[in-house]
Design a protein around this motif. Structure first.
Motif, PDB file in Angstrom:
ATOM      1  N   MET A  89       0.719  -1.089  -0.302  1.00  0.00           N
ATOM      2  CA  MET A  89      -0.040  -0.082  -0.112  1.00  0.00           C
ATOM      3  C   MET A  89       1.005   1.162  -0.207  1.00  0.00           C
ATOM      4  N   LYS A  90       0.523   2.389  -0.019  1.00  0.00           N
ATOM      5  CA  LYS A  90       1.063   3.611  -0.599  1.00  0.00           C
ATOM      6  C   LYS A  90      -0.115   4.695  -0.351  1.00  0.00           C
ATOM      7  N   ALA A  91      -0.145   4.837   0.782  1.00  0.00           N
ATOM      8  CA  ALA A  91      -1.325   5.627   1.138  1.00  0.00           C
ATOM      9  C   ALA A  91      -0.778   7.235   0.605  1.00  0.00           C
ATOM     10  N   GLY A 131       9.601  -4.395   3.505  1.00  0.00           N
ATOM     11  CA  GLY A 131       8.577  -3.957   2.439  1.00  0.00           C
ATOM     12  C   GLY A 131       7.708  -5.689   1.984  1.00  0.00           C
ATOM     13  N   HIS A 132       7.007  -5.332   0.625  1.00  0.00           N
ATOM     14  CA  HIS A 132       6.157  -5.822  -0.298  1.00  0.00           C
ATOM     15  C   HIS A 132       6.102  -6.394  -1.800  1.00  0.00           C
ATOM     16  N   MET A 133       6.344  -7.199  -1.812  1.00  0.00           N
ATOM     17  CA  MET A 133       6.730  -7.875  -3.549  1.00  0.00           C
ATOM     18  C   MET A 133       6.393  -8.510  -3.834  1.00  0.00           C
ATOM     19  N   ALA A 169       6.572   2.227  -8.826  1.00  0.00           N
ATOM     20  CA  ALA A 169       6.633   3.232  -7.289  1.00  0.00           C
ATOM     21  C   ALA A 169       5.744   2.615  -5.903  1.00  0.00           C
ATOM     22  N   ASP A 170       5.424   1.189  -5.817  1.00  0.00           N
ATOM     23  CA  ASP A 170       4.367   0.469  -5.338  1.00  0.00           C
ATOM     24  C   ASP A 170       4.720  -0.822  -5.364  1.00  0.00           C
ATOM     25  N   MET A 171       6.079  -2.235  -4.571  1.00  0.00           N
ATOM     26  CA  MET A 171       7.108  -1.100  -4.527  1.00  0.00           C
ATOM     27  C   MET A 171       8.192  -1.558  -4.922  1.00  0.00           C
ATOM     28  N   LYS A 172       8.087  -2.115  -6.085  1.00  0.00           N
ATOM     29  CA  LYS A 172       9.732  -3.064  -6.023  1.00  0.00           C
ATOM     30  C   LYS A 172      10.573  -2.313  -6.282  1.00  0.00           C
ATOM     31  N   ASP A 209       1.937 -10.619   0.394  1.00  0.00           N
ATOM     32  CA  ASP A 209       0.127 -10.337  -0.208  1.00  0.00           C
ATOM     33  C   ASP A 209      -0.149  -8.876   0.634  1.00  0.00           C
ATOM     34  N   GLU A 210       0.700  -8.127   0.558  1.00  0.00           N
ATOM     35  CA  GLU A 210       0.358  -7.222   1.301  1.00  0.00           C
ATOM     36  C   GLU A 210      -0.582  -6.073   0.819  1.00  0.00           C
ATOM     37  N   GLU A 211      -0.866  -6.325  -0.369  1.00  0.00           N
ATOM     38  CA  GLU A 211      -2.430  -5.573  -1.055  1.00  0.00           C
ATOM     39  C   GLU A 211      -3.633  -5.968  -0.665  1.00  0.00           C
ATOM     40  N   THR A 212      -3.268  -7.664  -0.482  1.00  0.00           N
ATOM     41  CA  THR A 212      -4.472  -8.428  -0.248  1.00  0.00           C
ATOM     42  C   THR A 212      -4.716  -8.764   1.139  1.00  0.00           C
ATOM     43  N   ALA A 253       9.861   0.112   4.073  1.00  0.00           N
ATOM     44  CA  ALA A 253      10.584   1.337   2.551  1.00  0.00           C
ATOM     45  C   ALA A 253       9.010   1.802   1.640  1.00  0.00           C
ATOM     46  N   ASP A 254       7.701   1.230   2.267  1.00  0.00           N
ATOM     47  CA  ASP A 254       6.370   1.411   2.101  1.00  0.00           C
ATOM     48  C   ASP A 254       5.826   2.406   2.824  1.00  0.00           C
ATOM     49  N   ALA A 255       6.035   3.640   3.314  1.00  0.00           N
ATOM     50  CA  ALA A 255       4.854   4.612   3.391  1.00  0.00           C
ATOM     51  C   ALA A 255       6.360   5.760   4.532  1.00  0.00           C
TER      52      ALA A 255
HETATM   53 ZN   LIG Z   1       3.070  -1.097  -1.134  1.00  0.00          ZN
END
Ligand SMILES: [Zn+2]
Length: 469
Positions: free
Chosen positions: A1-3, A108-110, A140-143, A174-177, A198-200
């Protein structure tokens, strides 16, 4: 996620950068860049969308990189979680770290959000460098940040850097789900000094001039919770209407929910954030932010701030109707009606107390109010650690001297919430500076300014060396 970023406050803290690296040899950021770009190109090409079984493929690719870069096989682990996987890499320290010498976690998330080729201008799963931007799902989110973290750890190995604390890279799948891999990681690695995500967080550039405005360290996020309000009625033929209509009753309930506002709240992060924001914001809004930062009980200031959808969440729990169900046939009286109420709860407020408030507000004994799965994860605000703020400030100022560093609270929910919930202070410190409408994370034609790859390599190298020296 990238809020969307929250924004916030300046610290004068700026320690002199201490390299502290071993005598072997120092790789330069420029020297590391070509390999990083090649790795990123490969990583963007792997469709790590939910259900595609490709996260383990990316995990294996990155694990091989780490092993080729100096990590022993036993320090790199891929843990399958359903169709996805998590990757853990431990960079062993000297054991000379301060205090209890607990590890420093890097997160981080893949996985990425789905992307449909026919909706995009370019193939979302091909890295395309055009007009100063890197296009591609995950740019950008987030590779980019994931690859930069991997390459930075390899660079530190090459340089012979010996951290005092263990550094543990934790990449979820599975950060996005469902965030099942995140839960598993937080369960395993809850005994840590702190976590850097690194995701915020990250830097904001002025939309017109492109000059840096400020840099946000995300130190808190609100608790995400869904509540379902359900009503039933007897039903019957629509030619014979009666007073017991679940849809009408739900409509009255919704009016009451819409009119209700949770009381203003604050913590050290939001007060610092509003204080800094007030100085940058013209007119009555800026004045209200400054007043609220000094006197959080100033009702007039709270009302002004709450009138702006971008800021209301910074001073209150918010709840809003998002989905509606009701009735079963065009020509029948409804037997049921229900609504989903999505809440973003201020840190420190129990989910149960928000439910109690909703029950009072809707004032209808026949309605049921239930918390929806998955169970909400409450996450306390993280204390503003001086060492973390100093290291991040130093790394940002090396690129943009004097730019304001401010703590922020985001709307949730990132991987950090599980770690904060488990007692690990967590800080969102994405290296990238972007304009407010630059990245389109989760959206069409996602992109990142190409400059942010080298900037990320420089940033993470400085931050890790300083915090783990
Ligand atoms: Zn993210």
């Amino acid at each position: 996620m990238k809020a969307p970023r929250a924004i916030a406050f300046a610290t004068a803290a700026s320690l002199a950068f201490c390299a502290g690296i071993g005598p072997v040899h120092a790789d330069s950021t420029a020297g590391t860049l070509p390999d990083t770009m090649a790795t990123l190109k490969h990583a963007i090409g792997i469709h790590t969308v939910e259900g595609q079984h490709q996260v383990p493929v990316l995990a294996a690719y990155l694990a091989d990189k780490l092993k080729a870069g100096g990590f022993t096989a036993s320090d790199v682990e891929i843990i399958p979680v359903g169709e996805t996987a998590e990757l853990v890499a431990r960079y062993r320290g000297t054991g000379q770290g301060k205090g209890q010498n607990k590890p420093i976690l890097l997160s981080g998330h893949m996985d990425v959000v789905a992307a449909n080729r026919k909706d995009w201008t370019r193939d979302p799963f091909t890295l395309i460098n055009e007009n100063g931007y890197l296009y591609g799902r995950g740019s950008a989110d987030m590779k980019t940040a994931v690859v930069v973290l991997v390459e930075t750890l390899i660079r530190l190995k090459h340089e012979g850097f010996k951290p005092s604390h263990d550094l543990i890279l934790l990449l979820s799948g599975d950060e996005e789900t469902a965030m099942a891999s995140t839960r598993e990681l937080a369960r395993r690695y809850h005994d840590a000094e702190f976590l850097l995500n690194a995701d915020a967080g990250g830097g904001t550039l002025d939309a017109t001039t492109g000059k840096p405005v400020l840099y946000e360290i995300q130190a808190a996020e609100k608790t995400y919770a869904d509540f379902r309000i359900s009503l039933t009625s007897a039903g019957g033929h629509s030619s014979e209407p009666n007073n017991d209509n679940a849809i009408y009753r739900l409509a009255r309930i919704l009016d009451r929910v819409a009119a209700y506002q949770f009381p203003p709240m604050s913590n050290e992060i939001t007060l610092a954030s509003l204080h800094a924001l007030g100085a940058h914001t013209p007119g009555p809004m800026g004045a209200a932010m400054t007043r609220f930062a000094a006197h959080p009980d100033d009702a007039a200031a709270a009302a002004t701030i709450s009138a702006d959808p971008a800021y209301v969440g910074q001073i209150r729990t918010t709840c809003v109707a998002t989905m509606l169900n009701g009735g079963h046939a065009l020509n029948a009286l409804p037997q049921s009606a229900s609504v989903n109420i999505n809440c973003r709860i201020f840190p420190g407020t129990p989910v149960a107390s928000v439910r109690d408030t909703l029950v009072k507000v809707i004032d209808d004994k026949s309605a049921t109010v239930t918390v929806q799965p998955p169970p909400p994860v409450a996450s306390p605000a993280s204390p503003l650690r001086k060492d973390v703020i100093a290291a991040v400030t130093d790394a940002i100022h090396a690129r943009f001297p004097g730019v304001e560093i401010v703590p922020g609270m985001s709307a949730g929910a990132s991987d950090s919430m599980y770690f904060r919930n488990a007692g690990v202070p967590s800080y969102g410190i994405d290296a990238a500076f972007t304009k407010p409408d630059d990245t389109f994370a989760h959206g069409l034609n996602e992109k990142l300014p190409a400059s942010e790859v080298a900037a990320g390599l420089e940033f993470w190298h400085r931050v890790l060396v300083q915090l783990a020296k």
